[in-house]
Design a protein around this motif. Structure first.
Motif, PDB file in Angstrom:
ATOM      1  N   SER A 202     -63.475  38.467 -40.444  1.00 33.84           N
ATOM      2  CA  SER A 202     -64.717  38.103 -41.106  1.00 33.84           C
ATOM      3  C   SER A 202     -64.476  36.822 -41.900  1.00 33.84           C
ATOM      4  N   CYS A 203     -65.334  35.824 -41.671  1.00 29.04           N
ATOM      5  CA  CYS A 203     -65.117  34.502 -42.267  1.00 29.04           C
ATOM      6  C   CYS A 203     -66.223  34.160 -43.256  1.00 29.04           C
ATOM      7  N   GLU A 204     -65.824  33.530 -44.344  1.00 32.93           N
ATOM      8  CA  GLU A 204     -66.743  33.045 -45.365  1.00 32.93           C
ATOM      9  C   GLU A 204     -66.294  31.641 -45.739  1.00 32.93           C
ATOM     10  N   SER A 205     -67.143  30.660 -45.460  1.00 37.02           N
ATOM     11  CA  SER A 205     -66.741  29.257 -45.576  1.00 37.02           C
ATOM     12  C   SER A 205     -65.516  29.054 -44.683  1.00 37.02           C
ATOM     13  N   ASP A 206     -64.416  28.602 -45.280  1.00 31.82           N
ATOM     14  CA  ASP A 206     -63.222  28.359 -44.464  1.00 31.82           C
ATOM     15  C   ASP A 206     -62.172  29.452 -44.638  1.00 31.82           C
ATOM     16  N   ARG A 207     -62.557  30.596 -45.234  1.00 26.93           N
ATOM     17  CA  ARG A 207     -61.603  31.685 -45.452  1.00 26.93           C
ATOM     18  C   ARG A 207     -61.929  32.856 -44.532  1.00 26.93           C
ATOM     19  N   CYS A 208     -61.032  33.150 -43.622  1.00 29.20           N
ATOM     20  CA  CYS A 208     -61.199  34.267 -42.698  1.00 29.20           C
ATOM     21  C   CYS A 208     -60.229  35.383 -43.071  1.00 29.20           C
ATOM     22  N   LEU A 209     -60.738  36.611 -43.090  1.00 27.53           N
ATOM     23  CA  LEU A 209     -59.944  37.775 -43.484  1.00 27.53           C
ATOM     24  C   LEU A 209     -59.869  38.782 -42.351  1.00 27.53           C
ATOM     25  N   ASP A 210     -58.769  39.530 -42.318  1.00 26.56           N
ATOM     26  CA  ASP A 210     -58.638  40.691 -41.436  1.00 26.56           C
ATOM     27  C   ASP A 210     -59.196  41.901 -42.180  1.00 26.56           C
ATOM     28  N   VAL A 211     -60.313  42.429 -41.666  1.00 24.28           N
ATOM     29  CA  VAL A 211     -60.970  43.580 -42.283  1.00 24.28           C
ATOM     30  C   VAL A 211     -60.580  44.834 -41.510  1.00 24.28           C
ATOM     31  N   VAL A 212     -60.277  45.902 -42.241  1.00 27.85           N
ATOM     32  CA  VAL A 212     -59.900  47.176 -41.640  1.00 27.85           C
ATOM     33  C   VAL A 212     -60.811  48.270 -42.184  1.00 27.85           C
ATOM     34  N   TYR A 213     -61.498  48.957 -41.276  1.00 28.12           N
ATOM     35  CA  TYR A 213     -62.245  50.158 -41.637  1.00 28.12           C
ATOM     36  C   TYR A 213     -61.410  51.334 -41.149  1.00 28.12           C
ATOM     37  N   ALA A 214     -60.534  51.834 -42.039  1.00 29.20           N
ATOM     38  CA  ALA A 214     -59.540  52.840 -41.669  1.00 29.20           C
ATOM     39  C   ALA A 214     -60.137  54.234 -41.772  1.00 29.20           C
ATOM     40  N   ASP A 215     -59.980  55.011 -40.718  1.00 30.63           N
ATOM     41  CA  ASP A 215     -60.541  56.353 -40.713  1.00 30.63           C
ATOM     42  C   ASP A 215     -59.851  57.247 -41.744  1.00 30.63           C
ATOM     43  N   SER A 216     -60.527  58.326 -42.113  1.00 25.01           N
ATOM     44  CA  SER A 216     -59.973  59.310 -43.050  1.00 25.01           C
ATOM     45  C   SER A 216     -58.655  59.862 -42.516  1.00 25.01           C
ATOM     46  N   GLN A 217     -57.684  60.024 -43.415  1.00 22.26           N
ATOM     47  CA  GLN A 217     -56.369  60.528 -43.039  1.00 22.26           C
ATOM     48  C   GLN A 217     -55.997  61.784 -43.819  1.00 22.26           C
ATOM     49  N   THR A 218     -56.989  62.485 -44.342  1.00 19.58           N
ATOM     50  CA  THR A 218     -56.720  63.673 -45.152  1.00 19.58           C
ATOM     51  C   THR A 218     -56.448  64.878 -44.262  1.00 19.58           C
ATOM     52  N   PRO A 219     -55.331  65.597 -44.494  1.00 21.76           N
ATOM     53  CA  PRO A 219     -54.980  66.775 -43.679  1.00 21.76           C
ATOM     54  C   PRO A 219     -55.622  68.044 -44.236  1.00 21.76           C
ATOM     55  N   ILE A 220     -56.933  68.121 -44.117  1.00 25.60           N
ATOM     56  CA  ILE A 220     -57.643  69.311 -44.595  1.00 25.60           C
ATOM     57  C   ILE A 220     -58.110  70.114 -43.387  1.00 25.60           C
ATOM     58  N   SER A 221     -58.313  71.405 -43.588  1.00 27.62           N
ATOM     59  CA  SER A 221     -58.727  72.272 -42.492  1.00 27.62           C
ATOM     60  C   SER A 221     -59.530  73.427 -43.051  1.00 27.62           C
ATOM     61  N   THR A 222     -60.106  74.203 -42.146  1.00 24.66           N
ATOM     62  CA  THR A 222     -60.838  75.398 -42.531  1.00 24.66           C
ATOM     63  C   THR A 222     -60.358  76.569 -41.684  1.00 24.66           C
ATOM     64  N   GLY A 223     -60.716  77.769 -42.122  1.00 21.67           N
ATOM     65  CA  GLY A 223     -60.358  78.961 -41.368  1.00 21.67           C
ATOM     66  C   GLY A 223     -58.858  79.148 -41.286  1.00 21.67           C
ATOM     67  N   SER A 224     -58.391  79.555 -40.120  1.00 23.59           N
ATOM     68  CA  SER A 224     -56.970  79.868 -39.941  1.00 23.59           C
ATOM     69  C   SER A 224     -56.161  78.700 -39.389  1.00 23.59           C
ATOM     70  N   PHE A 225     -56.774  77.518 -39.260  1.00 18.43           N
ATOM     71  CA  PHE A 225     -56.046  76.391 -38.675  1.00 18.43           C
ATOM     72  C   PHE A 225     -54.834  76.031 -39.526  1.00 18.43           C
ATOM     73  N   ARG A 226     -53.710  75.796 -38.855  1.00 13.94           N
ATOM     74  CA  ARG A 226     -52.494  75.313 -39.517  1.00 13.94           C
ATOM     75  C   ARG A 226     -52.012  74.061 -38.791  1.00 13.94           C
ATOM     76  N   TYR A 227     -51.616  73.074 -39.566  1.00 12.16           N
ATOM     77  CA  TYR A 227     -51.105  71.834 -38.973  1.00 12.16           C
ATOM     78  C   TYR A 227     -49.723  72.027 -38.363  1.00 12.16           C
ATOM     79  N   THR A 228     -48.929  72.908 -38.932  1.00 12.69           N
ATOM     80  CA  THR A 228     -47.580  73.136 -38.432  1.00 12.69           C
ATOM     81  C   THR A 228     -47.610  73.472 -36.945  1.00 12.69           C
ATOM     82  N   GLY A 229     -46.896  72.683 -36.147  1.00 11.94           N
ATOM     83  CA  GLY A 229     -46.820  72.919 -34.713  1.00 11.94           C
ATOM     84  C   GLY A 229     -48.021  72.453 -33.917  1.00 11.94           C
ATOM     85  N   SER A 230     -49.005  71.851 -34.571  1.00 14.90           N
ATOM     86  CA  SER A 230     -50.212  71.417 -33.870  1.00 14.90           C
ATOM     87  C   SER A 230     -50.090  69.961 -33.426  1.00 14.90           C
TER      88      SER A 230
END
Length: 306
Positions: A202-230
């Motif tokens: 994304s550029c503004e005048s002569d300054r261009c930036l690398d923009v990152v829209y980073a997805d959520s990285q939170t390890p949350i779950s519901t019910g009986s789901f477990r991350y271990t081994g998944s």
């Protein structure tokens, strides 16, 4: 097409007050398409409006106060990232207009992850704009049906949302183009199997930036789901490494508070022109996510979760 200038705050807040929770969730269904009463403890907060904010160059924030939606603009057309809750679509459209743009010039809509709070408004936004929706394979399947898949860590208590009529599947690493705009899709799953981080210049005048829209990285779950081994652990590890390695001058996330966006915007508007820019932000975001996953796995090993 850029519309005539107007007062951003007045125009953005001119829409009707947020709908009640019952209205927000009308017509939604539960897991497997069965009728469900949605009990969303955060929905009231997620419908609080926020005026549009120009972040840098043609990149605008057009979402709610606590649910992001970004508009990346060009003379040939625009790309919208995320659609919030179903009830957020009118406010997102109002914010696009208040920023001086015509929603009909939105040519493509993309998504961070296919949960009802980030994808729920996409069907309505597609109808209003005529835009094409594009997504990675897992997310595309969810968007087409509006039904949460059972391999989602939050599937047991997550809510379905209006199905999106036209979704084109793209591959990891593909570039989505509109005119001079070029947004790259990076698979960064774990929070959902189809989680996607988007990058562009994304550029503004002569300054261009690398923009990152980073997805959520939170390890949350519901019910009986477990991350271990998944498979989610492998997806998270790959995503953390990928986010950390990205060229990254300006980081935004689906929940703006995760990267202190409003604090940084306030600092910029108070006279610090560099407040939004941080070349270490993606690396620190990934490091924090790794630590959160390690904590979650340790709690599972210790039997601390219900």
């Amino acid at each position: 097409m850029r519309l005539a200038p107007r007062t951003l705050l007045a125009a953005a807040l001119a829409t009707a007050a947020p709908a009640t929770l019952a209205a927000q969730t009308e017509g939604l269904s539960g897991i497997g398409g069965k009728p469900a009463e949605i009990r969303c403890s955060m929905c009231a907060d997620w419908t609080v409006p926020h005026p549009p904010v120009r972040l840098h160059g043609g990149t605008w924030y057009v979402g709610m106060r606590t649910l992001s939606a970004l508009l990346v603009t060009s003379p040939q057309g625009h790309i919208l990232l995320d659609g919030g809750l179903p009830a957020n679509a009118p406010q997102i459209l109002a914010n696009i207009r208040a920023a001086g743009f015509d929603p009909r010039d939105v040519k493509v809509i993309v998504n961070s992850h296919a949960h009802f709070d980030h994808a729920g408004g996409i069907a309505a936004l597609q109808r209003a704009t005529g835009a094409e929706v594009v997504a990675l394979d897992w997310s595309a399947r969810v968007l087409r049906r509006g039904i949460t898949r059972r391999d989602d860590p939050q599937a047991s208590e997550h809510f379905d949302f209006p199905a999106v009529a036209r979704v084109r599947t793209i591959a990891d690493g593909d570039t989505v183009r509109v005119g001079a705009l070029a947004l790259v899709a990076h698979r960064t799953g774990g929070h959902t199997p189809g989680g996607t981080t988007w990058t562009w210049r994304s550029c503004e005048s002569d300054r261009c930036l690398d923009v990152v829209y980073a997805d959520s990285q939170t390890p949350i779950s519901t019910g009986s789901f477990r991350y271990t081994g998944s498979s989610a652990v492998r997806l998270f590890a790959a995503g953390h490494a990928r986010i950390a390695a990205l060229a990254c001058d300006l980081l935004v996330t689906p929940h703006p508070e995760a990267t202190r966006l409003w604090e940084r915007v306030a600092q910029r508007d108070a006279g610090d022109p560099s407040a939004l820019y941080d070349t270490t932000a993606c690396r620190r975001y990934a490091e924090s996510a790794r630590a959160a996953l390690a904590t979650r796995l340790a709690r599972e090993a210790a039997g601390e979760l219900p």
